[in-house]
Design a protein around this motif. Structure first.
Motif, short mmCIF file in Angstrom:
data_model
loop_
_atom_site.label_atom_id
_atom_site.label_comp_id
_atom_site.label_asym_id
_atom_site.label_seq_id
_atom_site.Cartn_x
_atom_site.Cartn_y
_atom_site.Cartn_z
N LEU A 48 0.82 -1.22 0.00
CA LEU A 48 0.00 0.00 0.00
C LEU A 48 0.85 1.26 0.00
N ASP A 49 2.01 1.23 0.65
CA ASP A 49 2.91 2.38 0.54
C ASP A 49 3.26 2.63 -0.92
N GLY A 50 3.59 1.56 -1.64
CA GLY A 50 3.96 1.70 -3.04
C GLY A 50 2.81 2.14 -3.92
N PHE A 51 1.58 1.75 -3.57
CA PHE A 51 0.42 2.10 -4.38
C PHE A 51 -0.16 3.46 -4.01
N LEU A 52 -0.41 3.66 -2.75
CA LEU A 52 -1.21 4.81 -2.32
C LEU A 52 -0.42 6.11 -2.22
N LEU A 53 0.75 6.07 -1.63
CA LEU A 53 1.44 7.33 -1.34
C LEU A 53 1.79 8.14 -2.59
N PRO A 54 2.21 7.53 -3.71
CA PRO A 54 2.44 8.35 -4.89
C PRO A 54 1.16 8.98 -5.47
N LEU A 55 0.00 8.43 -5.11
CA LEU A 55 -1.25 8.94 -5.66
C LEU A 55 -1.86 10.06 -4.82
N VAL A 56 -1.65 10.05 -3.52
CA VAL A 56 -2.35 11.00 -2.66
C VAL A 56 -1.45 12.02 -1.99
N ARG A 57 -0.17 11.99 -2.27
CA ARG A 57 0.75 12.96 -1.68
C ARG A 57 1.33 13.84 -2.77
N GLU A 58 1.28 15.16 -2.54
CA GLU A 58 1.98 16.05 -3.45
C GLU A 58 3.47 15.82 -3.24
#
Length: 198
Positions: free
Chosen positions: A94-104
């Motif tokens: 989930l770190d690899g999936f989510l963080l690039p999508l929801v963090r500027e």
């Protein structure tokens, strides 16, 4: 008025071949097409093409967010609160999936796509995902998805925000699954993703 998020899937080769001077206008047209049909029902999901003027681009309309960036931000905050309680395999995926999508991010790959960070109508990139990066996101999701339900109790215990836009685990997973639709379709086409604040 808060920040909005519009996600575009693009044929990356066409994007890179587009002269920089004309790119902001084309991206704005894809995100906010001229002359929308006033009688049409609100769109949800993928719209291909995003505009007849940009046939190499699709636009995704999140059904769970009404276009606002806030739920994406709160999903990231919820994950920050719950991730320490997640199974390590889920946490990594989930770190690899989510963080690039929801963090500027300050060092977005390909950020030189636009002539400047800001244009008169406020364009800046909230997400840049060339095709290889998007394929990597899809691989992270494939690992995370079967493990996701195991996070329910800990998410609701440590990250729930009753009354918020991401109130609980169910709201969190609705948004994650929408992002999975975005990433999977872009990967299927071999396209990249851009996120714009319009």
């Amino acid at each position: 008025m808060g920040l909005d998020l519009t996600v575009l899937a693009l044929d990356w080769g066409r994007l890179e071949r587009t002269p920089l001077a004309g790119l902001p206008g084309l991206l704005h047209e894809a995100a906010c097409p001229e002359d929308p049909d006033p009688a049409a029902a609100p769109e949800a999901g993928w719209v291909f093409p995003a505009s007849p003027k940009v046939p190499w681009c699709g636009r995704y309309e999140f059904s769970s967010t009404t276009g606002s960036y806030a739920p994406h931000f709160w999903a990231g905050e919820g994950w920050d609160a719950a991730r320490g309680f997640a199974d390590p395999a889920l946490r990594d995926a989930l770190d690899g999936f989510l963080l690039p999508l929801v963090r500027e991010e300050s060092d977005l790959p390909g950020a030189g796509l636009l002539p400047s960070d800001r244009t008169p109508w406020g364009m800046r990139l909230l997400l840049v995902g060339p095709p290889a990066r998007v394929a990597g996101l899809a691989a992270h999701w494939a690992r995370a998805q079967p493990l996701l339900e195991g996070l329910r109790t800990e998410y609701d215990r440590h990250a729930a925000r009753p009354g918020g836009s991401i109130a609980d685990f169910d709201a969190f997973t609705v948004l994650l699954r929408e992002w999975a639709v975005v990433v999977d379709e872009a990967t299927r086409r071999g396209w990249g993703l851009l996120g714009l604040p319009v």
